[in-house]
Write a protein that holds these residues in place. Structure first.
Motif, mmCIF file in Angstrom:
data_model
loop_
_atom_site.group_PDB
_atom_site.id
_atom_site.type_symbol
_atom_site.label_atom_id
_atom_site.label_comp_id
_atom_site.label_asym_id
_atom_site.label_seq_id
_atom_site.Cartn_x
_atom_site.Cartn_y
_atom_site.Cartn_z
ATOM 1 N N ASP A 83 4.073 29.203 -9.169
ATOM 2 C CA ASP A 83 4.867 29.455 -10.387
ATOM 3 C C ASP A 83 3.954 29.399 -11.610
ATOM 4 O OD1 ASP A 83 6.892 29.783 -12.216
ATOM 5 O OD2 ASP A 83 7.567 27.702 -12.130
ATOM 6 N N THR A 84 3.265 30.509 -11.889
ATOM 7 C CA THR A 84 2.317 30.547 -13.021
ATOM 8 C C THR A 84 3.019 30.706 -14.360
ATOM 9 O OG1 THR A 84 2.055 32.945 -12.683
ATOM 10 C CG2 THR A 84 0.472 31.478 -11.573
ATOM 11 N N HIS A 85 4.294 31.095 -14.343
ATOM 12 C CA HIS A 85 5.025 31.320 -15.595
ATOM 13 C C HIS A 85 5.996 30.191 -15.921
ATOM 14 C CE1 HIS A 85 3.377 35.376 -15.823
ATOM 15 N NE2 HIS A 85 3.760 35.584 -14.570
ATOM 16 N N ASN A 86 5.943 29.099 -15.162
ATOM 17 C CA ASN A 86 6.813 27.936 -15.407
ATOM 18 C C ASN A 86 8.286 28.319 -15.472
ATOM 19 O OD1 ASN A 86 4.598 26.118 -15.578
ATOM 20 N ND2 ASN A 86 4.238 26.767 -17.697
ATOM 21 N N LEU A 87 8.739 29.034 -14.453
ATOM 22 C CA LEU A 87 10.127 29.489 -14.427
ATOM 23 C C LEU A 87 11.105 28.354 -14.140
ATOM 24 C CD1 LEU A 87 9.654 32.814 -12.406
ATOM 25 C CD2 LEU A 87 9.781 32.513 -14.890
ATOM 26 N N TYR A 88 10.611 27.303 -13.515
ATOM 27 C CA TYR A 88 11.486 26.188 -13.154
ATOM 28 C C TYR A 88 11.246 25.020 -14.094
ATOM 29 C CZ TYR A 88 12.113 28.770 -8.789
ATOM 30 O OH TYR A 88 12.405 29.735 -7.865
ATOM 31 N N GLN A 89 12.314 24.512 -14.697
ATOM 32 C CA GLN A 89 12.190 23.413 -15.650
ATOM 33 C C GLN A 89 11.891 22.098 -14.927
ATOM 34 O OE1 GLN A 89 15.585 23.149 -18.207
ATOM 35 N NE2 GLN A 89 15.170 25.101 -19.224
ATOM 36 N N GLN A 90 11.079 21.267 -15.585
ATOM 37 C CA GLN A 90 10.706 19.979 -15.012
ATOM 38 C C GLN A 90 11.931 19.106 -14.741
ATOM 39 O OE1 GLN A 90 7.480 18.369 -14.335
ATOM 40 N NE2 GLN A 90 6.993 20.539 -14.118
ATOM 41 N N ARG A 94 15.076 23.234 2.763
ATOM 42 C CA ARG A 94 16.020 24.311 2.442
ATOM 43 C C ARG A 94 16.012 24.650 0.958
ATOM 44 N NH1 ARG A 94 18.626 21.123 6.122
ATOM 45 N NH2 ARG A 94 19.948 20.117 4.583
ATOM 46 N N LEU A 95 14.815 24.812 0.406
ATOM 47 C CA LEU A 95 14.638 25.227 -0.980
ATOM 48 C C LEU A 95 14.087 26.649 -1.005
ATOM 49 C CD1 LEU A 95 12.969 21.996 -2.459
ATOM 50 C CD2 LEU A 95 15.306 22.771 -2.866
ATOM 51 N N PRO A 96 14.392 27.438 -2.050
ATOM 52 C CA PRO A 96 13.864 28.808 -2.132
ATOM 53 C C PRO A 96 12.406 28.857 -2.589
ATOM 54 C CG PRO A 96 15.237 28.351 -4.032
ATOM 55 C CD PRO A 96 15.342 27.138 -3.142
ATOM 56 N N PHE A 97 11.775 27.703 -2.711
ATOM 57 C CA PHE A 97 10.386 27.624 -3.158
ATOM 58 C C PHE A 97 9.755 26.389 -2.539
ATOM 59 C CE2 PHE A 97 13.223 25.773 -6.375
ATOM 60 C CZ PHE A 97 12.778 24.466 -6.381
#
Length: 412
Positions: free
Chosen positions: A248-255, A335-338
């Motif tokens: 995730d180089t664009h930080n699409l997922y919030q901390q 069972r996570l999409p990442f």
């Protein structure tokens, strides 16, 4: 094993789980010793070349011991069989080597994510073509409960499924081991039963290693550990993790979202620890030194990026070690999409542990909390058989009433 080694013969001691391996002299996990692939397939082979040092050791080995064999996928055993035949150039089971496997089929079978009962049984070693060449020796004495014959017989009936049941496979627990459910206050009573005078045993290794609460699911383990650590003496240290998503180089997922993810295989984002608190290791760090997945530890101190711990179980009990923060990844079972990468100390509190994690351990004062019924083959048997006697075992069942019956019931 001791007899063979005394006669200058070579024995390779392995086990299916890290915690079982630490109980064997010079023990290693089978995956570590033989290079068995983690993502096992029906045609897999071990990562052993014919001219490597391990292959040379195998050729002069007289016997191989594999403890807790029933809990491993049969494809792992078959992969070792193919590899040994190749190394020894002999078309015989395990290349002609004597394989001594130990275990209890009453315990938890190989875990198949989202698998059916049939898939779990199919993964068991009794379904392997090697089983027909296996000579079975039955052990008859329960060594844990050797001083409580009546309790040992009760465990055998539970394990064999011979204890009388009511509708929906509900089995009645003996009244003398049951803590009656009287609302949420019963959980506090359970904790007091397990850890009496906890405030006076902050750094007592012998006290901590002899007691634990077992429960089926990780979510209940977290709740119990939080309750106990809040009442544990000493200053609390909050250790936070660093979370990211692989690629995730664009930080699409919030901390904030990543911090809420709490799979059982990873330490929590917020790790509350106090000096003297019991911990459990979540990764194989140094199996030779006794630092395996499932090893119970005692926190002895903190540094900026290190935990000072004492090993509580196995042949290395009493030794000290330093644990760093490491990066841990989620597996397909989460069972996570990442793929979540969490940098954290590879431990969590072990006042309470899951029933599956307790397999292979002896806990003299065991308490079992069943807010919901067990969900897998052998879980109730494993939980009850961790203790050494009826007097040292207690069970708290939240939903244990059967209409028209007296006493507390749970699924077998």
């Amino acid at each position: 094993m001791a007899n063979l080694r005394r006669n200058s013969q070579i024995v390779l001691a392995t086990a299916s789980s890290g915690i079982a391996a630490t109980l064997l002299p010079c023990g290693r996990t089978a995956h570590s010793r033989f290079g068995i692939p983690i993502d096992i397939e029906p045609i897999s082979i071990c990562k052993i070349t014919k001219n490597c040092d391990l292959a040379k050791l195998i050729r002069i080995t007289n016997a191989i011991i594999w403890d807790e064999a029933p809990m491993i996928n049969r494809y792992c055993v078959e992969a070792l069989d193919r590899s040994l035949q190749d190394i020894m150039n002999i078309n015989a089971p395990f290349g002609g080597k004597i394989m001594i496997m130990g275990g209890d089929f009453r315990q938890v079978l190989p875990v198949i994510e989202k698998g059916s009962r049939g898939q779990m049984i199919s993964a068991c070693i009794v379904r392997s073509q090697l089983w027909s060449t296996t000579k079975i020796l039955h052990l008859l004495q329960n060594m844990r409960s050797i001083h409580d014959h009546e309790f040992a017989q009760f465990l055998m009936r539970i394990g064999d499924g011979n204890e009388p049941t009511k509708e929906d496979d509900m089995v009645k627990m003996p009244a003398e081991i049951v803590i009656p459910w009287e609302g949420e206050s019963s959980i506090k009573k359970l904790i007091q039963h397990t850890f009496p005078q906890l405030e006076n045993h902050g750094c007592d290794a012998s006290y901590m290693v002899e007691r634990a609460i077992l429960t089926p699911k990780n979510c209940d383990v977290h709740v119990l550990n939080d309750m106990i650590i809040n009442n544990f003496p000493g200053d609390e240290h909050i250790l936070l993790s660093f979370d990211e998503v692989e690629g995730d180089t664009h930080n699409l997922y919030q901390q904030e979202y990543l911090h809420t993810i709490a799979p059982g295989t990873l330490p929590p984002h917020i790790l509350k620890i106090k000096i003297g608190a019991p911990l459990m290791l979540l990764r194989n760090i140094d199996p030779k030194f006794g630092l395996c997945n499932g090893t119970r530890l005692l926190c002895r101190g903190f540094f900026m990026n290190l935990l000072d711990v004492e090993i509580l179980t196995g042949h290395n009990a009493g030794k000290r070690a330093f644990l760093p923060r490491i990066k841990l990844k989620t597996t397909d079972g989460a069972r996570l999409p990442f793929v979540l990468i969490r940098k954290q100390f590879p431990v969590k509190l072990s006042f309470a542990i899951t029933i599956n994690k307790s397999q292979g351990q002896t806990i003299p004062n065991v308490r079992i909390y069943l807010p919901r019924h067990v969900f897998s083959h052998g879980q109730l048997y494993v939980a009850l058989s961790r203790g050494v006697s009826r007097a040292a075992t207690r069970v708290l069942i939240k939903d244990g009433k059967v209409e028209g019956e007296e006493g507390d019931f749970t699924k077998i």
